[in-house]
Design a protein around this motif. Structure first.
Motif, PDB file in Angstrom:
ATOM      1  N   VAL A 301       0.848  -1.187   0.000  1.00 17.49           N
ATOM      2  CA  VAL A 301       0.000   0.000   0.000  1.00 17.49           C
ATOM      3  C   VAL A 301       0.885   1.239   0.000  1.00 17.49           C
ATOM      4  O   VAL A 301       1.681   1.445   0.922  1.00 17.49           O
ATOM      5  N   ASP A 302       0.766   2.048  -1.034  1.00 12.73           N
ATOM      6  CA  ASP A 302       1.548   3.279  -1.165  1.00 12.73           C
ATOM      7  C   ASP A 302       0.691   4.293  -1.898  1.00 12.73           C
ATOM      8  O   ASP A 302       0.496   4.196  -3.113  1.00 12.73           O
ATOM      9  N   SER A 303       0.162   5.263  -1.163  1.00  9.91           N
ATOM     10  CA  SER A 303      -0.741   6.240  -1.758  1.00  9.91           C
ATOM     11  C   SER A 303      -0.038   7.205  -2.703  1.00  9.91           C
ATOM     12  O   SER A 303      -0.707   7.972  -3.399  1.00  9.91           O
ATOM     13  N   MET A 304       1.286   7.172  -2.740  1.00 14.85           N
ATOM     14  CA  MET A 304       2.038   8.056  -3.634  1.00 14.85           C
ATOM     15  C   MET A 304       2.204   7.465  -5.027  1.00 14.85           C
ATOM     16  O   MET A 304       2.640   8.158  -5.950  1.00 14.85           O
ATOM     17  N   GLN A 305       1.869   6.183  -5.183  1.00 16.84           N
ATOM     18  CA  GLN A 305       2.015   5.524  -6.482  1.00 16.84           C
ATOM     19  C   GLN A 305       0.686   5.537  -7.227  1.00 16.84           C
ATOM     20  O   GLN A 305      -0.382   5.355  -6.630  1.00 16.84           O
ATOM     21  N   LEU A 306       0.749   5.724  -8.554  1.00 14.67           N
ATOM     22  CA  LEU A 306      -0.457   5.751  -9.366  1.00 14.67           C
ATOM     23  C   LEU A 306      -0.937   4.346  -9.702  1.00 14.67           C
ATOM     24  O   LEU A 306      -2.144   4.092  -9.747  1.00 14.67           O
ATOM     25  N   LYS A 307       0.017   3.406  -9.897  1.00 11.76           N
ATOM     26  CA  LYS A 307      -0.334   2.050 -10.300  1.00 11.76           C
ATOM     27  C   LYS A 307       0.587   1.072  -9.583  1.00 11.76           C
ATOM     28  O   LYS A 307       1.804   1.269  -9.560  1.00 11.76           O
ATOM     29  N   ILE A 308       0.018   0.014  -9.002  1.00 13.33           N
ATOM     30  CA  ILE A 308       0.804  -0.933  -8.222  1.00 13.33           C
ATOM     31  C   ILE A 308       0.465  -2.352  -8.677  1.00 13.33           C
ATOM     32  O   ILE A 308      -0.717  -2.738  -8.715  1.00 13.33           O
ATOM     33  N   ALA A 309       1.498  -3.110  -8.999  1.00  9.98           N
ATOM     34  CA  ALA A 309       1.345  -4.516  -9.373  1.00  9.98           C
ATOM     35  C   ALA A 309       1.519  -5.391  -8.141  1.00  9.98           C
ATOM     36  O   ALA A 309       2.107  -4.963  -7.139  1.00  9.98           O
ATOM     37  N   PRO A 310       1.035  -6.624  -8.172  1.00  7.93           N
ATOM     38  CA  PRO A 310       1.170  -7.496  -7.002  1.00  7.93           C
ATOM     39  C   PRO A 310       2.623  -7.816  -6.670  1.00  7.93           C
ATOM     40  O   PRO A 310       3.456  -8.001  -7.569  1.00  7.93           O
ATOM     41  N   VAL A 311       2.936  -7.874  -5.375  1.00  4.52           N
ATOM     42  CA  VAL A 311       4.244  -8.344  -4.940  1.00  4.52           C
ATOM     43  C   VAL A 311       4.367  -9.834  -5.235  1.00  4.52           C
ATOM     44  O   VAL A 311       5.410 -10.321  -5.680  1.00  4.52           O
ATOM     45  N   SER A 312       3.280 -10.568  -4.996  1.00  2.95           N
ATOM     46  CA  SER A 312       3.223 -11.994  -5.311  1.00  2.95           C
ATOM     47  C   SER A 312       1.771 -12.406  -5.458  1.00  2.95           C
ATOM     48  O   SER A 312       0.856 -11.687  -5.039  1.00  2.95           O
ATOM     49  N   GLU A 313       1.578 -13.589  -6.034  1.00  7.13           N
ATOM     50  CA  GLU A 313       0.232 -14.101  -6.257  1.00  7.13           C
ATOM     51  C   GLU A 313       0.275 -15.615  -6.190  1.00  7.13           C
ATOM     52  O   GLU A 313       1.159 -16.242  -6.779  1.00  7.13           O
ATOM     53  N   ILE A 314      -0.670 -16.208  -5.446  1.00  8.01           N
ATOM     54  CA  ILE A 314      -0.683 -17.660  -5.306  1.00  8.01           C
ATOM     55  C   ILE A 314      -2.089 -18.201  -5.556  1.00  8.01           C
ATOM     56  O   ILE A 314      -3.075 -17.470  -5.477  1.00  8.01           O
ATOM     57  N   ASP A 315      -2.152 -19.483  -5.857  1.00  7.65           N
ATOM     58  CA  ASP A 315      -3.416 -20.213  -5.919  1.00  7.65           C
ATOM     59  C   ASP A 315      -3.591 -20.901  -4.573  1.00  7.65           C
ATOM     60  O   ASP A 315      -2.834 -21.808  -4.226  1.00  7.65           O
ATOM     61  N   ALA A 316      -4.592 -20.469  -3.788  1.00  5.17           N
ATOM     62  CA  ALA A 316      -4.721 -20.917  -2.396  1.00  5.17           C
ATOM     63  C   ALA A 316      -5.728 -22.041  -2.210  1.00  5.17           C
ATOM     64  O   ALA A 316      -5.973 -22.464  -1.080  1.00  5.17           O
ATOM     65  N   THR A 317      -6.322 -22.553  -3.265  1.00  8.99           N
ATOM     66  CA  THR A 317      -7.283 -23.645  -3.123  1.00  8.99           C
ATOM     67  C   THR A 317      -6.612 -24.972  -3.454  1.00  8.99           C
ATOM     68  O   THR A 317      -5.766 -25.048  -4.343  1.00  8.99           O
ATOM     69  N   PRO A 318      -6.989 -26.055  -2.760  1.00 10.48           N
ATOM     70  CA  PRO A 318      -6.401 -27.367  -3.062  1.00 10.48           C
ATOM     71  C   PRO A 318      -6.808 -27.856  -4.441  1.00 10.48           C
ATOM     72  O   PRO A 318      -7.986 -27.822  -4.797  1.00 10.48           O
ATOM     73  N   GLN A 319      -5.841 -28.311  -5.225  1.00  7.85           N
ATOM     74  CA  GLN A 319      -6.117 -28.752  -6.584  1.00  7.85           C
ATOM     75  C   GLN A 319      -6.986 -29.998  -6.626  1.00  7.85           C
ATOM     76  O   GLN A 319      -7.710 -30.238  -7.593  1.00  7.85           O
ATOM     77  N   SER A 320      -6.930 -30.801  -5.579  1.00  7.98           N
ATOM     78  CA  SER A 320      -7.656 -32.063  -5.564  1.00  7.98           C
ATOM     79  C   SER A 320      -9.132 -31.896  -5.231  1.00  7.98           C
ATOM     80  O   SER A 320      -9.910 -32.847  -5.378  1.00  7.98           O
ATOM     81  N   ARG A 321      -9.535 -30.735  -4.778  1.00  6.59           N
ATOM     82  CA  ARG A 321     -10.913 -30.534  -4.344  1.00  6.59           C
ATOM     83  C   ARG A 321     -11.675 -29.669  -5.348  1.00  6.59           C
ATOM     84  O   ARG A 321     -11.458 -28.464  -5.443  1.00  6.59           O
ATOM     85  N   LYS A 322     -12.530 -30.276  -6.139  1.00 10.43           N
ATOM     86  CA  LYS A 322     -13.312 -29.539  -7.120  1.00 10.43           C
ATOM     87  C   LYS A 322     -14.450 -28.786  -6.424  1.00 10.43           C
ATOM     88  O   LYS A 322     -15.066 -29.288  -5.493  1.00 10.43           O
ATOM     89  N   GLY A 323     -14.704 -27.594  -6.918  1.00  5.08           N
ATOM     90  CA  GLY A 323     -15.764 -26.770  -6.336  1.00  5.08           C
ATOM     91  C   GLY A 323     -15.345 -25.976  -5.132  1.00  5.08           C
ATOM     92  O   GLY A 323     -16.118 -25.165  -4.620  1.00  5.08           O
ATOM     93  N   CYS A 324     -14.115 -26.172  -4.645  1.00  4.68           N
ATOM     94  CA  CYS A 324     -13.631 -25.418  -3.488  1.00  4.68           C
ATOM     95  C   CYS A 324     -13.266 -23.998  -3.914  1.00  4.68           C
ATOM     96  O   CYS A 324     -12.622 -23.805  -4.959  1.00  4.68           O
ATOM     97  N   ARG A 325     -13.630 -23.031  -3.127  1.00  3.32           N
ATOM     98  CA  ARG A 325     -13.323 -21.628  -3.431  1.00  3.32           C
ATOM     99  C   ARG A 325     -12.972 -20.882  -2.150  1.00  3.32           C
ATOM    100  O   ARG A 325     -13.243 -21.342  -1.037  1.00  3.32           O
ATOM    101  N   ILE A 326     -12.350 -19.720  -2.318  1.00  4.93           N
ATOM    102  CA  ILE A 326     -11.983 -18.863  -1.179  1.00  4.93           C
ATOM    103  C   ILE A 326     -13.185 -18.007  -0.810  1.00  4.93           C
ATOM    104  O   ILE A 326     -13.831 -17.400  -1.657  1.00  4.93           O
ATOM    105  N   TRP A 327     -13.463 -17.947   0.496  1.00  4.12           N
ATOM    106  CA  TRP A 327     -14.554 -17.130   0.995  1.00  4.12           C
ATOM    107  C   TRP A 327     -14.069 -15.879   1.722  1.00  4.12           C
ATOM    108  O   TRP A 327     -14.776 -14.864   1.747  1.00  4.12           O
TER     109      TRP A 327
END
Length: 619
Positions: A301-327
């Motif tokens: 979070v930096d209010s002095m920047q006009l555009k900020i890209a993610p520092v990192s990004e992950i897939d947090a749902t288990p691949q083996s479980r179909k229909g699982c989503r983040i709430w």
């Protein structure tokens, strides 16, 4: 210390010593005495002599507050804090509150046009009303307990609504010199200045561009954003994939939008801030956003920047479980992020946050079985809200947190324990899913249910919580002890209505889900509940309180002890809702589960005090 006690004992036994008085006690022993006294006794003690008055003002109120409210101690204004906290604790025990619907009125301005709002209209044209996201905070603006700035922001479809309330010496002076019309539209009758802002992009469309999550950036110091016109920095996420930092109102005539966060057009479902205050060089503030069903992106979070890209990004749902989503996503501490997902056998995942980003493999996966209160079975379920719990010193150490599940159970988790949960809180009368949570220090938790517009109040009974009991509640069926449920449903409005026309939204909001809960601070008497198509403000105050919380009163003037005005919550008596509640009872027993409704404020004012532990409005 033992020697002092022995000397004191000898002096008390010596009847010939005329100098044996309470004044002679050392400060250490006086603090011990105060720690076991109710608030009224501490006040009486301060009026017995000049030296004891000086002790109570310098040490006594601090000792009382830290002893009886260890996790809520505000560190300033000890006497007024003791008054407010004891009043708030009593009102919670007596279930004393006033509720009203929120909506822009009076001094309200629409952005980006800057035009005044004559009459605010809720979004319409959809089969289902908006699901408000809510956030709020407050901070002190002067050297006085009652001088503070409160901000609440919530979403109404694609529109952002912000209310700012400021009270200090300047606003009280302005209130006294204001015209009758300005007093009605711009002030509360205790000198609090009120202003509303709304923001809706000109190209936005209801349903497509709805705001799904809101976070307000807290100021670093008490002096920042102290005036009614000071701007607020608010991060919003939308269903169409916008993630933006807004400034309302803009400091200059430029755009409301200050910063864009790159999401690649993916819908924002939830988000959390690592710290309550803005970024600093020593420890940057991070924003964790849930994008679509499975991804979590981390931004600085930096209010002095006009555009900020993610520092990192992950897939947090288990691949083996179909229909699982983040709430839900929730920072437990700056270095620990909790994610609620499902359906899954381990619906709570804890991730470590490092300077380079989110560690992809969770440090812990938590299931919903294996505690002392639940059978050893493996269950597939979902966790919706996650809420951190203050430690015994009033901070966040990242170890204790609460979760609310599809099965209707609220669980307390401790990262230091090998057990999945250390306590469970269950309503034996209703098993609706838990959609929202709000902890009140270490004393209690408020849970929003998925149906019937139901709020559930659970007593946490955790060590380090409040030790204050205003009158030693009686152990009767009519007492205010135990857990209880509240219907966000006005019992006397539109009873004979067909629920059609402009007020048809009230039926859905009264019978639907409680989507979000927020409070400005753990010591605040206010709670904001987001239901379908509306936000309800709860003010935990008692109409017949002879000594109400000082934050609702004007400063004394004239003769000693007189107040400038009646409590501010009596200013708009006709807007206060009359709700219903009942005690949860215990497993296998419905004893004491009598349904009660509230009297109107006008009817209550004409009553005397009742003989039960409940507030006078309950009948």
């Amino acid at each position: 210390m033992n020697l002092k006690k022995q000397q004191l004992s000898v002096r008390l036994k010596d009847q010939r010593s005329p100098t044996t008085t309470l004044i002679d006690l050392p400060t250490e022993l006086l603090n011990q005495v105060v720690s076991h006294c109710p608030a009224t006794s501490v006040g009486h003690l301060s009026r017995t002599s000049r030296s004891l008055h000086e002790f109570v003002e310098k040490e006594g109120w601090r000792t009382f507050t830290q002893t009886h409210f260890p996790s809520l101690s505000p560190s300033i204004h000890w006497r007024d804090a003791a008054h407010s906290l004891t009043t708030l604790s009593r009102n919670w025990q007596r279930r004393a509150f006033l509720a009203t619907y929120l909506g822009p009125s009076g001094d309200a301005i629409a952005l980006p046009s800057g035009q005044p709002i004559k009459k605010w209209k809720r979004p319409g044209g959809q089969t289902m009303g908006f699901q408000p996201a809510v956030d709020s905070y407050e901070h002190f603006v002067e050297n006085c307990w009652t001088d503070r700035r409160q901000v609440v922001a919530w979403s109404a479809g694609a529109e952002l609504v912000v209310r700012v309330k400021v009270r200090d010496a300047a606003t009280e002076d302005a209130y006294r010199s204001a015209s009758p019309r300005d007093k009605q539209e711009k002030f509360e009758n205790n000198g609090t200045r009120v202003r509303w802002w709304t923001y809706k992009p000109l190209s936005s469309v209801e349903g497509r561009d709805d705001i799904t999550s809101i976070k307000i950036l807290r100021p670093k110091t008490q002096q920042e954003r102290k005036n009614i016109d000071s701007s607020e920095q608010i991060i919003i996420g939308t269903a169409n994939g916008d993630l933006q930092l807004l400034e309302m109102p803009p400091v200059s005539e430029g755009s409301v939008i200050k910063t864009y966060y790159v999401t690649n057009g993916v819908s924002v479902r939830s988000m959390s801030l690592s710290m309550d205050f803005e970024s600093s060089q020593n420890q940057p503030q991070h924003l964790a956003a849930n994008l679509s069903d499975s991804k979590v992106a981390l931004y600085q979070v930096d209010s002095m920047q006009l555009k900020i890209a993610p520092v990192s990004e992950i897939d947090a749902t288990p691949q083996s479980r179909k229909g699982c989503r983040i709430w839900s996503t929730k920072f437990l501490s700056p270095g620990r992020l909790a994610i609620g997902l499902g359906p899954s056998m381990a619906p709570i995942n804890i991730f470590e946050i490092r300077p380079e980003g989110i560690v992809e493999e969770p440090v812990r996966r938590i299931g919903l079985a294996g505690s002392a209160d639940e059978p050893e079975t493996v269950r597939v379920s979902s966790i919706y809200p996650i809420e951190h719990v203050l430690d015994s010193n009033g901070g966040r150490d990242g170890n204790l947190f609460l979760s609310g599940g599809y099965d209707g159970i609220v669980r307390l988790h401790d990262m230091r324990s090998p057990s999945p949960s250390t306590a469970v809180y269950h309503d034996p009368t209703d098993d609706a899913a838990i959609y929202s949570l709000l902890s009140r220090g270490r004393d209690r938790v408020v849970a929003g249910a998925s149906r019937h517009g139901l709020l559930k109040m659970f007593d946490l009974r955790m060590s380090g919580g409040s030790l204050y009991d205003y009158a030693g509640s009686s152990d009767t069926n009519d007492s205010a002890t135990g857990d209880w449920n509240l219907f966000i449903n006005p019992r006397d409005r539109y009873v004979n209505s067909t629920w059609r026309g402009p007020n048809s939204w009230m039926r859905r909001s009264a019978e639907g889900s409680v989507y979000n809960l927020s409070s400005p601070s753990p010591t605040s008497p206010f709670i904001f509940a987001g239901v379908e198509n509306a936000v309800v403000e709860f003010n935990f105050s008692s109409v017949l309180d002879k000594h109400p919380d000082p934050i609702f009163l004007g400063k004394p003037h004239g003769r000693k002890g007189q107040r400038a005005h009646a409590p501010s919550y009596l200013q708009h008596k006709l807007d206060i809702l009359n709700l219903a509640m009942y005690s949860q009872g215990t497993d296998g027993s419905r004893e004491g589960m009598r349904l009660r409704t509230q009297r109107s404020v006008q009817e209550t004012i004409g009553l005397g005090t009742n003989s039960t532990d409940l507030d006078e409005r309950w009948k």
